[in-house]
Design a protein around this motif. Structure first.
Motif, mmCIF file in Angstrom:
data_model
loop_
_atom_site.group_PDB
_atom_site.id
_atom_site.type_symbol
_atom_site.label_atom_id
_atom_site.label_comp_id
_atom_site.label_asym_id
_atom_site.label_seq_id
_atom_site.Cartn_x
_atom_site.Cartn_y
_atom_site.Cartn_z
ATOM 1 N N ASP A 1 48.153 36.053 29.872
ATOM 2 C CA ASP A 1 48.456 37.354 29.940
ATOM 3 C C ASP A 1 47.587 38.250 30.906
ATOM 4 O O ASP A 1 48.387 39.250 31.391
ATOM 5 C CB ASP A 1 48.145 37.956 28.386
ATOM 6 N N ILE A 2 46.618 37.827 30.920
ATOM 7 C CA ILE A 2 45.264 38.826 31.942
ATOM 8 C C ILE A 2 44.765 37.825 32.832
ATOM 9 O O ILE A 2 44.247 36.761 32.276
ATOM 10 C CB ILE A 2 44.452 39.469 30.852
ATOM 11 N N GLY A 3 44.407 38.067 34.017
ATOM 12 C CA GLY A 3 43.794 37.701 34.816
ATOM 13 C C GLY A 3 42.641 38.274 35.380
ATOM 14 O O GLY A 3 42.603 39.593 35.393
ATOM 15 N N LEU A 4 41.270 37.865 35.689
ATOM 16 C CA LEU A 4 40.177 38.346 35.912
ATOM 17 C C LEU A 4 39.708 37.711 37.213
ATOM 18 O O LEU A 4 39.313 36.523 37.192
ATOM 19 C CB LEU A 4 39.164 38.262 34.903
ATOM 20 N N SER A 5 39.931 38.349 38.482
ATOM 21 C CA SER A 5 39.839 37.700 39.692
ATOM 22 C C SER A 5 39.965 38.872 40.678
ATOM 23 O O SER A 5 39.755 40.122 40.351
ATOM 24 C CB SER A 5 40.844 36.633 39.807
ATOM 25 N N THR A 6 39.871 38.188 42.140
ATOM 26 C CA THR A 6 39.983 39.211 43.272
ATOM 27 C C THR A 6 41.707 39.280 43.291
ATOM 28 O O THR A 6 42.374 38.832 42.496
ATOM 29 C CB THR A 6 39.683 38.308 44.319
ATOM 30 N N PRO A 7 41.746 40.397 44.257
ATOM 31 C CA PRO A 7 43.179 40.992 44.050
ATOM 32 C C PRO A 7 44.177 39.792 44.601
ATOM 33 O O PRO A 7 43.804 38.892 45.397
ATOM 34 C CB PRO A 7 43.218 42.029 45.248
ATOM 35 N N PRO A 8 45.201 39.725 43.735
ATOM 36 C CA PRO A 8 46.528 38.916 44.186
ATOM 37 C C PRO A 8 47.139 39.172 45.651
ATOM 38 O O PRO A 8 46.831 40.290 46.063
ATOM 39 C CB PRO A 8 47.497 39.017 43.088
ATOM 40 N N PRO A 9 48.058 38.522 46.109
ATOM 41 C CA PRO A 9 48.780 38.866 47.596
ATOM 42 C C PRO A 9 49.493 40.091 47.204
ATOM 43 O O PRO A 9 50.231 40.364 45.982
ATOM 44 C CB PRO A 9 49.653 37.680 47.706
ATOM 45 N N ILE A 10 49.656 40.986 48.052
ATOM 46 C CA ILE A 10 50.486 42.244 48.034
ATOM 47 C C ILE A 10 51.879 42.088 47.597
ATOM 48 O O ILE A 10 52.553 42.637 46.884
ATOM 49 C CB ILE A 10 50.086 43.191 48.964
ATOM 50 N N ARG B 1 50.324 43.104 39.177
ATOM 51 C CA ARG B 1 49.402 44.155 39.388
ATOM 52 C C ARG B 1 48.210 43.663 39.283
ATOM 53 O O ARG B 1 47.674 43.105 38.532
ATOM 54 C CB ARG B 1 49.848 45.251 38.189
ATOM 55 N N TYR B 2 47.338 44.914 40.018
ATOM 56 C CA TYR B 2 45.977 44.613 40.029
ATOM 57 C C TYR B 2 45.158 45.879 39.908
ATOM 58 O O TYR B 2 45.512 47.075 40.464
ATOM 59 C CB TYR B 2 45.599 44.063 41.465
ATOM 60 N N ARG B 3 44.010 46.016 39.048
ATOM 61 C CA ARG B 3 43.263 47.024 38.801
ATOM 62 C C ARG B 3 41.799 46.792 38.928
ATOM 63 O O ARG B 3 41.361 46.033 38.233
ATOM 64 C CB ARG B 3 43.673 47.674 37.412
ATOM 65 N N PRO B 4 41.112 47.274 39.972
ATOM 66 C CA PRO B 4 39.627 46.816 40.255
ATOM 67 C C PRO B 4 38.831 47.204 38.761
ATOM 68 O O PRO B 4 38.903 48.381 38.328
ATOM 69 C CB PRO B 4 39.413 47.969 41.353
ATOM 70 N N LEU B 5 37.895 46.672 38.704
ATOM 71 C CA LEU B 5 37.154 46.349 37.609
ATOM 72 C C LEU B 5 35.698 46.515 37.797
ATOM 73 O O LEU B 5 34.785 47.422 37.398
ATOM 74 C CB LEU B 5 37.315 45.265 36.437
ATOM 75 N N LEU B 6 35.013 45.637 38.972
ATOM 76 C CA LEU B 6 33.794 45.783 39.242
ATOM 77 C C LEU B 6 33.688 45.222 40.978
ATOM 78 O O LEU B 6 34.715 44.497 41.361
ATOM 79 C CB LEU B 6 33.054 44.497 38.792
ATOM 80 N N ARG B 7 32.853 45.896 41.152
ATOM 81 C CA ARG B 7 32.472 45.619 42.879
ATOM 82 C C ARG B 7 31.406 44.360 42.875
ATOM 83 O O ARG B 7 30.012 44.705 42.349
ATOM 84 C CB ARG B 7 31.861 46.788 43.610
ATOM 85 N N ARG C 1 33.214 41.821 47.106
ATOM 86 C CA ARG C 1 34.506 41.691 47.077
ATOM 87 C C ARG C 1 34.905 42.523 45.615
ATOM 88 O O ARG C 1 33.908 42.661 44.751
ATOM 89 C CB ARG C 1 34.814 40.039 46.589
ATOM 90 N N SER C 2 36.188 42.850 45.447
ATOM 91 C CA SER C 2 36.606 43.405 44.201
ATOM 92 C C SER C 2 37.105 42.472 43.242
ATOM 93 O O SER C 2 37.752 41.473 43.390
ATOM 94 C CB SER C 2 37.909 44.367 44.556
ATOM 95 N N ILE C 3 36.537 42.640 41.840
ATOM 96 C CA ILE C 3 36.815 42.035 41.075
ATOM 97 C C ILE C 3 37.688 42.734 39.871
ATOM 98 O O ILE C 3 37.042 43.909 39.597
ATOM 99 C CB ILE C 3 35.647 41.006 39.953
ATOM 100 N N GLY C 4 38.990 42.378 39.536
ATOM 101 C CA GLY C 4 39.661 43.178 38.419
ATOM 102 C C GLY C 4 40.519 42.532 37.533
ATOM 103 O O GLY C 4 40.559 41.057 37.424
ATOM 104 N N ILE C 5 41.471 43.218 37.175
ATOM 105 C CA ILE C 5 42.548 42.768 36.045
ATOM 106 C C ILE C 5 43.796 42.719 36.669
ATOM 107 O O ILE C 5 44.162 43.374 37.388
ATOM 108 C CB ILE C 5 42.543 43.927 34.924
ATOM 109 N N VAL C 6 44.332 41.456 36.575
ATOM 110 C CA VAL C 6 45.735 41.090 37.151
ATOM 111 C C VAL C 6 46.449 40.738 35.955
ATOM 112 O O VAL C 6 46.280 40.262 34.930
ATOM 113 C CB VAL C 6 45.518 39.715 37.663
ATOM 114 N N THR C 7 47.617 41.607 35.970
ATOM 115 C CA THR C 7 48.676 41.487 35.034
ATOM 116 C C THR C 7 50.207 41.185 35.841
ATOM 117 O O THR C 7 50.142 41.591 36.753
ATOM 118 C CB THR C 7 48.708 42.630 34.011
#
Length: 313
Positions: A146-155, A160-166, A269-275
């Motif tokens: 349901d949720i991914g925690l990673s670097t941004p996916p391909p545009i 969807r991607y939302r930044p969480l941590l730098r 790198r940006s680490i964030g939420i992928v849905t």
């Protein structure tokens, strides 16, 4: 014979069976006595059986009514239980939250998030699947997470991607190394020291190679390692220095390792939420993300903060 009663009819039958009086049952149901009488007649007609014996003093269940009563109660109880369970799901009190995450994020951020979440929603199950880069994105894209925690996916993807941590890349050395006496270093430091680095197939390695190229530094790695814990052990043994991200370093938790800022260039790198853009999250998953956001804000100062001369890992 297809005999089907709706919930209103079942409720009318059970209320009349409990009260034994049309007047009392009608009052409890909030209907008129003639309306209740018509409802009971409709029920008896639909079932093809008389359900109540009537005399001047009291109503009594017939044998057919006695047989129907426990069945009707079971149906009403199951109805209440089913929708109570559904209400719990809608409120986020039940369900499963499936998370695909980088190992560094899973190790540092998920434990405190899960503990906090379970204090509020103890009956929700959490499933964790660890991997790096594209497999995390693919797990969300395929519906396995349901949720991914990673670097941004391909545009161009449906994610969807939302930044969480730098997550900044820093120099790693022993805390008794002379390099630990300075707050910052240029990337050129790796040209003069034995270099322990992540293996080429990792995304972080690509960032480090890019920084080296931008800085005009040619450094030949002494060791290529897939796991940050291996790098930590090699550096601890005095076999070289390394570059790792702050988030990755937190997994090592070593009192003998220090980290220092790398400049010219500064790499993060940006680490964030992928849905998934076309897939709704469950109520439990939405609540989990709120707790995750709160925990990330608590963690951010230790990840985004500048390393100081006395800082160790």
């Amino acid at each position: 014979m297809q005999s089907r009663l709706n919930l209103q009819q079942l409720s009318a039958f059970l209320t009349l069976a409990d009260t034994g009086s049309f007047g009392d049952a009608a009052e409890a149901l909030g209907v008129s006595q003639p309306a209740l009488s018509r409802t009971i007649q409709q029920i008896e007609g639909k079932l093809g059986a008389r359900l109540f014996d009537r005399d001047t003093r009291k109503l009594r269940l017939t044998p057919a009514g006695e047989r129907l009563e426990p069945l009707a109660r079971r149906l009403m109880n199951e109805y209440q239980e089913v929708f109570a369970e559904f209400d719990d799901f809608v409120a986020g009190r039940q369900g499963v939250v499936r998370i695909a995450a980088f190992p560094s994020v899973a190790a540092l951020l998920l434990p405190s998030t899960i503990v906090s979440f379970r204090e509020r929603q103890p009956d929700v199950r959490i499933q964790i699947w660890e991997d790096v880069g594209r497999p995390v994105h693919k797990a969300v894209l395929d519906g396995r997470a349901d949720i991914g925690l990673s670097t941004p996916p391909p545009i161009s993807s449906d994610l969807r991607y939302r930044p969480l941590l730098r997550d900044e890349v820093v120099l790693v050395c022993r805390n008794d190394d002379m390099l630990a006496h300075r707050e910052e270093h240029d990337w050129s430091v790796f040209a003069t020291r034995a270099f322990v680095i992540l293996s080429p197939e990792t995304g972080l390695r690509a960032m480090i190679d890019g920084a080296m190229e931008e800085a005009g530094v040619a450094a030949e790695p002494l060791f290529n390692c897939k796991q940050p814990t291996t790098i930590g052990s090699l550096v601890n043994a005095g076999l070289g220095i390394s570059a790792l991200s702050r988030l990755t370093l937190a997994q090592l938790d070593s009192p003998t390792l220090a980290y220092r800022k790398l400049r010219n260039p500064t790499v993060a790198r940006s680490i964030g939420i992928v849905t998934h853009a076309a897939r709704s999250l469950s109520p439990a998953a939405r609540l989990f993300l709120k707790v995750l956001d709160a925990q990330a804000k608590l963690l951010a100062p230790s990840i985004d903060g500048q390393p100081q001369p006395g800082d160790v890992l």
